[in-house]
Scaffold this active site. Structure first.
Site, PDB file in Angstrom:
ATOM      1  N   GLU A  77       0.787  -1.228   0.000  1.00 25.75           N
ATOM      2  CA  GLU A  77       0.000   0.000   0.000  1.00 25.75           C
ATOM      3  C   GLU A  77       0.826   1.288   0.000  1.00 25.75           C
ATOM      4  OE1 GLU A  77      -2.927  -0.212   3.084  1.00 25.75           O
ATOM      5  OE2 GLU A  77      -3.933  -1.903   2.150  1.00 25.75           O
ATOM      6  N   GLU A  91      -5.877  -8.480   0.253  1.00 33.61           N
ATOM      7  CA  GLU A  91      -6.579  -8.221   1.523  1.00 33.61           C
ATOM      8  C   GLU A  91      -8.030  -7.889   1.241  1.00 33.61           C
ATOM      9  OE1 GLU A  91      -4.914  -5.148   4.104  1.00 33.61           O
ATOM     10  OE2 GLU A  91      -2.897  -5.907   3.725  1.00 33.61           O
TER      11      GLU A  91
HETATM   12  C1  GCO Z   1      -3.553  -2.745   4.882  1.00 36.65           C
HETATM   13  C2  GCO Z   1      -3.339  -2.754   6.077  1.00 36.65           C
HETATM   14  C3  GCO Z   1      -3.701  -3.550   7.196  1.00 36.65           C
HETATM   15  C4  GCO Z   1      -4.849  -3.024   7.946  1.00 36.65           C
HETATM   16  C5  GCO Z   1      -6.124  -3.281   7.221  1.00 36.65           C
HETATM   17  C6  GCO Z   1      -7.309  -2.722   7.915  1.00 36.65           C
HETATM   18  O1  GCO Z   1      -2.656  -3.346   4.254  1.00 36.65           O
HETATM   19  O2  GCO Z   1      -4.491  -2.077   4.509  1.00 36.65           O
HETATM   20  O3  GCO Z   1      -2.137  -3.226   5.847  1.00 36.65           O
HETATM   21  O4  GCO Z   1      -2.534  -3.495   7.912  1.00 36.65           O
HETATM   22  O5  GCO Z   1      -4.882  -3.608   9.177  1.00 36.65           O
HETATM   23  O6  GCO Z   1      -6.090  -2.667   5.994  1.00 36.65           O
HETATM   24  O7  GCO Z   1      -7.202  -1.355   8.054  1.00 36.65           O
END
Ligand code: GCO
Length: 443
Positions: A169, A354
């Protein structure tokens, strides 16, 4: 459709996994890990919920075996985790912490013994404090150190990793952390944010070069995409929305796939861009083997004349929300994947790296009934299936997250796990959503 019905209808070679990150679970107090800028950020007043930090977290450093067993027992065939840069190199540069190397040796071997594919990320936000002190992601030197760190990780672990993502990210690393100021280092400075928007990509490029030179053949990067929607379908909000889309999404797509930056945003950023930034774009846009997308929600955007807004603002929407206050908007996932594939990545394999939600989970009579989370997964997996059926090159899906963990500025107040963690005694308790995946994946 239930999770089981959807998963059954998806081709067998599709990868289902679950994800975590180092600082959120390992416990930075253990095993000679160096300080990161999240440790120092969390000491600032009001930076995180109750000043909580990741020093203990889920103490995955000691509980890794039990955690890998949980992954295995749910039937996941892949695990996405991140290396902690300061655990491997406490000073960020040269001096290796052997106990950190031993930890990842055990972890990776433990995954392989359990037939779980290791999907590693090099940087999920725990920047060594020593590098934060020379300007962190506003200093191009940090991208050089990142290249050396990537090489070191390759040397120790490369041939055992199924895939490697350079950066998790980049928008969060740069914009959220240097302009909005919500994440470490907590800056609210336009010039710093602009520099970091480029330097994090330069770091990605350098790491790719280093990893490729050492022979790895499955390299990617993970982008967090948000579906941007104008609050009112009229000119002012639409152009505000477009700018926000460029900064959040297209800045990274254009750089990575086309070797350039989107025009409107570059006009706005130009004055603060690092010198000769164009000369880095070739390395930034080198060939990848896959691309990872993290998807959670949409943003409603409206035009704003307030100072320090750059002309756009996000506003509260009316859809159902998760415990983060994020609207549930599964259609956004389809829109973003279609656009990415059609306009940028073509047939390059895409992984959803994710997806998941925070929920106010509680143990009642020894169980956690997180039906809302199950529903969230069903809605998003349904979109996934439609995309697969339509021929988009999707190859895998990872739930965020295996465990309840340190949710950054929100500390331990938000629970994203398939497994409930009692932070007083480190007990793990699989939630109903965990059992729903296990049922689907093991049958
Ligand atoms: C991401 C974040 C996570 C967060 C998740 C929720 O990669 O976005 O790395 O670490 O915990 O997104 O906010």
């Amino acid at each position: 459709m239930s999770i089981s019905e959807i998963i059954k209808s998806i081709p067998k070679d599709f990868t289902f996994g679950t994800a975590t990150s180092s600082y959120q679970i390992e416990g930075s107090a253990f095993g000679g890990c160096g300080e990161s800028h999240w440790d120092s950020f969390a000491r600032q007043r009001h930076a995180t919920y109750l000043n909580q930090n990741g020093s203990i977290a889920c103490n995955h450093f000691d509980h890794w075996k039990e955690d890998l067993d949980l992954i295995r027992a749910a039937g996941f065939s892949a695990y996405r985790f991140s290396f902690s840069w300061p655990r491997i190199l406490p000073d960020g540069k040269k001096a290796v912490n052997s106990s950190g190397i031993d930890f990842y040796d055990r972890l990776i071997d433990g995954l392989l013994e359990r037939d779980i594919l290791p999907f590693a990320t090099l940087y999920h936000w725990d920047l060594p404090q020593t590098l934060a002190e020379i300007g962190g992601w506003t200093n191009t030197e940090t991208s050089d150190w990142f290249g050396s760190y990537a090489e070191l990780v390759m040397k120790y672990f490369g041939n055992r990793l199924h895939s490697i993502a350079t950066v998790n990210e980049p928008w969060c690393v740069s914009w959220l952390s240097h302009y909005i100021g919500e994440h470490a280092p907590g800056k609210k400075n336009f010039a710093a944010a602009v520099r970091s928007m480029h330097i994090i990509l330069k770091a990605h490029g350098k790491a790719c070069t280093a990893i490729r030179a050492m022979g790895h053949k499955n390299i990617g990067i993970v982008l967090n995409k948000q579906y941007m929607m104008p609050q009112v379908n009229a000119e002012l909000d639409i152009s505000a929305c477009n700018l926000s889309d460029e900064i959040h999404n297209l800045w990274f797509d254009e750089a990575i796939f086309n070797g350039k930056y989107p025009r409107e945003t570059l006009k706005l950023f130009n004055k603060h861009m690092p010198k000769n930034f164009d000369s880095d774009l070739e390395e930034i846009s080198q060939r990848l083997d896959w691309i990872g997308i993290n998807y959670y929600t949409r943003s409603l955007v409206r035009a704003s004349e307030e100072e320090k807004t750059l002309g756009f603002k996000t506003v509260n929407g009316q859809l159902e929300k998760t415990d983060m206050g994020w609207e549930v908007f599964p259609e956004g996932l389809s829109f973003l994947i279609k656009r990415l594939s059609k306009e940028y990545s073509g047939s390059l394999p895409i992984y959803i790296t994710e997806n998941g939600m925070a929920n106010k989970d509680e143990i009642i009579n020894g169980r956690v009934k997180d039906d809302k989370r199950i529903e969230y997964f069903e809605l998003h997996l349904k979109e996934l299936k439609t995309l697969i059926d339509a021929g988009y090159p999707l190859r895998g899906y990872f739930t965020w997250s295996l465990l309840d963990n340190f949710e950054w500025a929100f500390g331990y107040s938000k629970r994203f796990g398939l497994v409930y963690v009692d932070f007083d005694n480190q007990e793990r308790l699989p939630k109903a959503s965990y059992h729903a995946f296990a049922k689907a994946l093991l049958s």
